[in-house]
Design a protein around this motif. Sequence first.
Motif, PDB file in Angstrom:
ATOM      1  N   UNK A 418      61.215   8.119 -47.735  1.00 18.04           N
ATOM      2  CA  UNK A 418      62.264   8.553 -48.664  1.00 18.04           C
ATOM      3  C   UNK A 418      63.608   8.642 -47.968  1.00 18.04           C
ATOM      4  N   UNK A 419      63.596   9.110 -46.717  1.00 13.47           N
ATOM      5  CA  UNK A 419      64.840   9.249 -45.958  1.00 13.47           C
ATOM      6  C   UNK A 419      65.450   7.881 -45.668  1.00 13.47           C
ATOM      7  N   UNK A 420      64.588   6.900 -45.350  1.00 15.57           N
ATOM      8  CA  UNK A 420      65.109   5.564 -45.028  1.00 15.57           C
ATOM      9  C   UNK A 420      65.740   4.931 -46.268  1.00 15.57           C
ATOM     10  N   UNK A 421      65.168   5.257 -47.440  1.00 15.52           N
ATOM     11  CA  UNK A 421      65.690   4.684 -48.688  1.00 15.52           C
ATOM     12  C   UNK A 421      66.612   5.685 -49.396  1.00 15.52           C
ATOM     13  N   UNK A 422      67.201   6.569 -48.610  1.00 19.62           N
ATOM     14  CA  UNK A 422      68.050   7.638 -49.147  1.00 19.62           C
ATOM     15  C   UNK A 422      69.063   7.110 -50.164  1.00 19.62           C
ATOM     16  N   UNK A 423      69.214   7.848 -51.287  1.00 22.44           N
ATOM     17  CA  UNK A 423      70.204   7.571 -52.338  1.00 22.44           C
ATOM     18  C   UNK A 423      69.917   6.291 -53.124  1.00 22.44           C
ATOM     19  N   UNK A 424      68.854   5.555 -52.761  1.00 22.15           N
ATOM     20  CA  UNK A 424      68.564   4.316 -53.493  1.00 22.15           C
ATOM     21  C   UNK A 424      67.352   4.589 -54.378  1.00 22.15           C
ATOM     22  N   UNK A 425      67.597   5.187 -55.544  1.00 21.94           N
ATOM     23  CA  UNK A 425      66.496   5.735 -56.337  1.00 21.94           C
ATOM     24  C   UNK A 425      65.498   4.657 -56.757  1.00 21.94           C
ATOM     25  N   UNK A 426      66.013   3.527 -57.276  1.00 24.34           N
ATOM     26  CA  UNK A 426      65.077   2.546 -57.840  1.00 24.34           C
ATOM     27  C   UNK A 426      64.116   1.993 -56.803  1.00 24.34           C
ATOM     28  N   UNK A 427      64.658   1.449 -55.704  1.00 24.22           N
ATOM     29  CA  UNK A 427      63.726   0.836 -54.748  1.00 24.22           C
ATOM     30  C   UNK A 427      62.972   1.918 -53.985  1.00 24.22           C
ATOM     31  N   UNK A 428      63.565   3.098 -53.855  1.00 28.39           N
ATOM     32  CA  UNK A 428      62.883   4.192 -53.168  1.00 28.39           C
ATOM     33  C   UNK A 428      61.605   4.572 -53.885  1.00 28.39           C
ATOM     34  N   UNK A 429      61.713   4.773 -55.200  1.00 32.59           N
ATOM     35  CA  UNK A 429      60.517   5.177 -55.949  1.00 32.59           C
ATOM     36  C   UNK A 429      59.490   4.057 -55.949  1.00 32.59           C
ATOM     37  N   UNK A 430      59.969   2.838 -56.015  1.00 35.05           N
ATOM     38  CA  UNK A 430      59.025   1.699 -56.030  1.00 35.05           C
ATOM     39  C   UNK A 430      58.228   1.661 -54.731  1.00 35.05           C
ATOM     40  N   UNK A 431      58.891   1.899 -53.592  1.00 31.53           N
ATOM     41  CA  UNK A 431      58.173   1.797 -52.320  1.00 31.53           C
ATOM     42  C   UNK A 431      57.303   3.020 -52.035  1.00 31.53           C
ATOM     43  N   UNK A 432      57.700   4.178 -52.601  1.00 29.00           N
ATOM     44  CA  UNK A 432      56.875   5.370 -52.371  1.00 29.00           C
ATOM     45  C   UNK A 432      55.620   5.350 -53.245  1.00 29.00           C
TER      46      UNK A 432
END
Length: 890
Positions: A418-432
């Motif tokens: 989540x920290x690496x994809x900070x502030x990038x909601x769309x791709x962050x949720x997809x990768x988590x």
Amino acid sequence: MAPAEPNSGGATKDQAPAKAPAKDPKKKDEKKDEDLSEEDLALKQQLELYVERVQDPDPGLQKVALESMRQEIRTATSSMTSVPKPLKFLRPHYGTLQTHYEGMVDSDLKKLLADILSVLALTMSPEGERESLKYRLLGSDGDIGSWGHEYVRNLAGEISQEYSKRQSEEGPIEDLMDLVVQIVAFHMKHNAEPEAVDLLMEVEDLDLLVEHVDNANYKRTCLYLTSSAKYLPGPDDMLVLDIAHSIYMKFEEYPRALQIALYLDNMQYVKELFQRCDDPLKRQQFCFILARHGSSFELDESIIAEDEEREALQDIINNTKLNEGYLTLARDIEVMEPKSPEDIYKAHLIDGRGSGGGTVDSARQNLAATFVNAFVNAGFGQDKLMTVPSEASSGGSSSSWLFKNKEHGKASAAASLGMILLWDVDSGLAQLDKYFHSTDTHVIAGALLGVGIVNCNVQNECDPALALLADYVDKEDASIKIGAIMGLGLAYAGSQNDQVRSILMPLLLDARSSVDVIAFTAISLGLVYVGSCNEDVAQNIVLALMERSESELADPLARFLPLGLGLLFLGKQESVEATAEVSKTFNEKIRKHCDMTLLSCGYAGTGNVLKVQHFLGQCAQHLEKGESYQGPAVLGIAMVAMAEELGLEMAIRSLEHLLQYGEQNIRRAVPLALALLCISNPKVNVMDTLSRLSHDADSEVAMAAIISLGLIGAGTNNARIAGMLRNLSSYYYKDASLLFCVRIAQGLVHLGKGLLTLSPYHSERFLMSPTSLAGLVVMLHACLDMKSIILGKYHYVLYFLVLAMQPRMLMTVDENLKPLSVPVRVGQAVDVVGQAGRPKTITGFQTHSTPVLLSAGDRAELATEKYIPLSPILEGFVILKENPDYKEEN
């Protein structure tokens, strides 16, 4: 002056013979007269003649003499260091004129003489008599400015004394106020705005100021008002800022008015601002300022009627542009290449022992690497541990790194994505998403926390965090619960979201909840309602504190309960007092601790000197073992004093004293307090102190000092701190706990590859973002008990720092919000409050083209006339519009 000449000659002739016989007794006087030049002697005798004539019974002669005397005084010039000649020569006659004045009948002449006496009193009046003012009020109502600046300044001083005297005796003050109006008008015309403001503060009538400011001086006046506000006792400080706000609104300097509205935390003002200013570009700039401040301001139809514009503006406030801007900055500076923890440790630079020890795969070292990797690649969307495409190595590397961590270590590892994809909601949720299907409870907990981190400081209109996390809060497993609770706290910090409250509140009073679940619930509620003084939440946390048994309150995490309570009142001063009274009824184990925590939060960022003294007094006591309240008191000193530079320097000195005389539990907190005072601002003296403490015999002091080194250098890539930490990593290579701290600190120094800051202050250190400070304070309170929290199984509290992480950039954009590169000068900011003329605001500057990085204490200004910035403060996102008057130079 021509007709007076024979007259003065006559005076010399008349007086010369009279002087001769008096030679012997007055040798000294003669000496003095000889020192005078001819002109001075003539002037002296002339004035003595006037004094005699004033006492003449003939009113005609009196009038001529008074007029001439007045003329002499007014036209006299003096150097900076000497008294004007006429005043000097008239000194011996002050008493004579006074006695004569008392005997005169009321007339214009008497008033004329009163004027002159008033000016003479400037040099003659005995201390504290206020004769200058007395005669001024008896004199004619003429223009006081014609007597010169020094006279006006002296009058102002006497008025303020007289005013306070009359206030205490409840006497009338109308006559004084008439004079005040004249003096203020004079000061404002003559570039002495600070003096006008000071006088009005003394006579408690700042509203007068608004009528007297004009286009030429409103900026300097407001600058003085806003910077003096920090040194005024409440409620005066708020009053002064209110006046500054109305002046800015009067001259349509909207961005500055917005800052003051945010400082006052007055959302009504913010609303009026949007309604009064209908320029869509300016409105977008306001939204960028609101987003940087972390305020979750909701625009509704009453503020902006058009749906399309409203949605676009709400998007900016929700910080949806943050990730995009940050990556643009990274590409411009060419740091997109992901870094591995080894690139940060730079083990090859360390000679001798400890350099080879890094190869062993221990769970503790891998956990450290997880954090370092998360901090360094924060927001970049790619790294070498978590986001590596699966075909690159057999069996998918991201899951293999995850499983190089033990139980609770996996939670931090999953959350680091989540920290690496900070502030990038769309791709962050997809990768988590893939972690949610895991069978391992720790991985799920980490994924939930990761969702919170991705959504931190960014709001999304479809509320994905709420939808994902709400279902997990009621799960049986404590670690999943905590993951979901902390995730909600991070995602909705400062939003005062009622849905989050209705999910979290029941957990507080659930008797089955374990202490850690309750502790994180209190913190999350404190974050969501930070600085809101919400009664409902406060009462529930108080109840939760009262219901817990003594053994549970001894748990190190129980200190989070009072902290959650304190966050509700962050920076709200008196509002915290009532709750602090209630805290005195708690179990005595936690009573003092609670009191200190609440006061430190309530007065955080206010610079209140009395509170700093109160905390210092608490630290002076020597206690038995087992008392923990001095830690929060030491942090309290830093939280209150960080508001302005002077208090900050003084607090650093006081903390040095505490190191020498304080007990062990105080010494453990001092490095953390220093870290808060100099967060992301590596001051050399503090760096040296921490470097000394990092080799302390007490390992807790050493750990706190090492983490603090990381915090003061956070996001600066400071080479000196990086070198210190490398040496420490070889010094402590056998001690796993200390080595873990060194690694965390190394990760912090290279936070976001040097593009991020943890400082809660922005807008030229004027505004403090409450959510940022809250994140730092939670993390520092956790560090007060390193062994059981950060080195125990709650190491993920380090992720609370994400609340304070912000790009330290200046990003200029054009009218369509696309990045626009322009030359800017970046240099050390200079304090120009109350200086004459138009002094330079930065010194030692270099010219760069945007986007640029701003270090602590830096300020930027445009180096081109081609564009006009829509915000006077060049920080974060600034919209530029083309200057219509600009002409290309061929």
